[in-house]
Design a protein around this motif. Structure first.
Motif, short mmCIF file in Angstrom:
data_model
loop_
_atom_site.label_atom_id
_atom_site.label_comp_id
_atom_site.label_asym_id
_atom_site.label_seq_id
_atom_site.Cartn_x
_atom_site.Cartn_y
_atom_site.Cartn_z
N TYR A 34 0.82 -1.20 0.00
CA TYR A 34 0.00 0.00 0.00
C TYR A 34 0.86 1.25 0.00
CZ TYR A 34 0.96 0.01 5.03
OH TYR A 34 1.58 0.01 6.25
N ILE A 35 0.22 2.35 -0.36
CA ILE A 35 0.80 3.69 -0.22
C ILE A 35 -0.23 4.52 0.52
CG2 ILE A 35 2.32 3.58 -2.22
CD1 ILE A 35 0.24 5.18 -3.78
N GLY A 36 0.22 5.61 1.12
CA GLY A 36 -0.72 6.43 1.87
C GLY A 36 -0.20 7.83 2.09
N PRO A 85 13.09 19.78 9.65
CA PRO A 85 11.65 19.71 9.37
C PRO A 85 11.25 18.46 8.58
CG PRO A 85 12.67 21.38 7.99
CD PRO A 85 13.72 20.90 8.96
N ARG A 86 12.20 17.81 7.93
CA ARG A 86 11.89 16.59 7.18
C ARG A 86 12.55 15.41 7.89
NH1 ARG A 86 13.26 18.39 2.56
NH2 ARG A 86 11.25 19.37 2.32
N THR A 87 11.77 14.38 8.20
CA THR A 87 12.29 13.22 8.89
C THR A 87 11.86 11.94 8.17
OG1 THR A 87 10.37 13.06 10.35
CG2 THR A 87 12.24 14.35 11.16
N PHE A 88 12.60 10.89 8.42
CA PHE A 88 12.30 9.57 7.88
C PHE A 88 12.12 8.61 9.04
CE2 PHE A 88 14.71 11.85 4.71
CZ PHE A 88 13.95 11.64 3.57
N ASN A 89 11.06 7.78 8.98
CA ASN A 89 10.74 6.84 10.05
C ASN A 89 10.50 5.46 9.46
OD1 ASN A 89 10.50 8.86 12.16
ND2 ASN A 89 8.62 9.46 11.14
N LEU A 90 10.58 4.46 10.30
CA LEU A 90 10.20 3.11 9.93
C LEU A 90 9.29 2.58 11.02
CD1 LEU A 90 10.47 0.68 8.03
CD2 LEU A 90 12.38 -0.09 9.45
N MET A 123 3.73 7.59 3.03
CA MET A 123 4.21 6.29 3.45
C MET A 123 3.93 5.24 2.39
SD MET A 123 0.95 6.86 4.93
CE MET A 123 1.28 7.53 6.50
N ALA A 124 4.67 4.15 2.47
CA ALA A 124 4.46 2.96 1.67
C ALA A 124 4.65 1.80 2.62
CB ALA A 124 5.44 2.89 0.52
N GLY A 125 3.98 0.70 2.36
CA GLY A 125 4.13 -0.40 3.31
C GLY A 125 3.71 -1.74 2.76
N LEU A 169 -6.73 -8.94 11.54
CA LEU A 169 -5.47 -8.66 12.21
C LEU A 169 -4.31 -8.88 11.24
CD1 LEU A 169 -3.94 -8.00 14.87
CD2 LEU A 169 -3.85 -10.46 15.27
N GLY A 170 -3.40 -7.89 11.18
CA GLY A 170 -2.25 -8.01 10.29
C GLY A 170 -1.00 -7.44 10.93
N LEU A 171 0.15 -7.82 10.37
CA LEU A 171 1.44 -7.28 10.76
C LEU A 171 1.93 -6.41 9.60
CD1 LEU A 171 3.10 -10.46 12.25
CD2 LEU A 171 1.96 -8.62 13.48
N PHE A 172 2.56 -5.28 9.92
CA PHE A 172 2.98 -4.38 8.84
C PHE A 172 4.36 -3.82 9.09
CE2 PHE A 172 1.28 -1.49 11.97
CZ PHE A 172 2.09 -0.37 11.88
N VAL A 173 4.99 -3.38 8.00
CA VAL A 173 6.23 -2.61 8.03
C VAL A 173 6.00 -1.43 7.09
CG1 VAL A 173 7.33 -4.03 6.26
CG2 VAL A 173 8.74 -2.65 7.79
N GLU A 174 6.38 -0.21 7.55
CA GLU A 174 5.98 1.00 6.82
C GLU A 174 7.05 2.08 6.92
OE1 GLU A 174 1.76 2.51 7.20
OE2 GLU A 174 2.86 4.03 8.34
N PRO A 175 7.86 2.28 5.87
CA PRO A 175 8.72 3.46 5.84
C PRO A 175 7.90 4.71 5.57
CG PRO A 175 9.11 2.06 3.93
CD PRO A 175 8.07 1.39 4.75
#
Length: 106
Positions: free
Chosen positions: A24-26, A93-98, A57-59, A68-74
């Motif tokens: 997915y994307i979001g 002001p710009r950050t990256f997360n996982l 995000m994409a995941g 119920l699901g498990l996810f990983v999302e940068p």
């Protein structure tokens, strides 16, 4: 230490489904309000400004059951409003997360 409370609004599009795996994307936007500031012994007034941010995000999600699901999302985030107090959001002001975790779907 600056503490915020916020309300996110997000949309996701699951564009790929293969058995129990989906991709997915979001996009998300969030309005956060500063609720507390702690600078040691110094008394600091809480500014009444709203901190706006947008996130992309994409995941990948693996469904364990129907709900119920498990996810990983940068995710990449951008914080648009600058505070008068120096914060990490002003400097970067710009950050990256996982993100990784479980999701409940209805």
């Amino acid at each position: 230490t600056v503490q915020f409370i916020g309300i996110p609004v997000a949309l996701q599009w699951h564009f790929l489904h293969y058995r129990k795996l989906s991709a997915y994307i979001g996009a998300e936007t969030m309005a956060e309000r500063c609720i507390a500031i702690d600078r040691g012994d110094e008394q600091v007034d809480v500014p009444h400004r709203i901190q706006w941010s947008v996130h992309g995000m994409a995941g990948l999600q693996l469904d364990i059951t129907d709900h119920l699901g498990l996810f990983v999302e940068p995710m990449v985030s951008h914080y648009a409003t600058e505070f008068t107090l120096p914060t990490a959001r002003n400097e970067h002001p710009r950050t990256f997360n996982l993100k990784m975790g479980a999701s409940i779907n209805f």
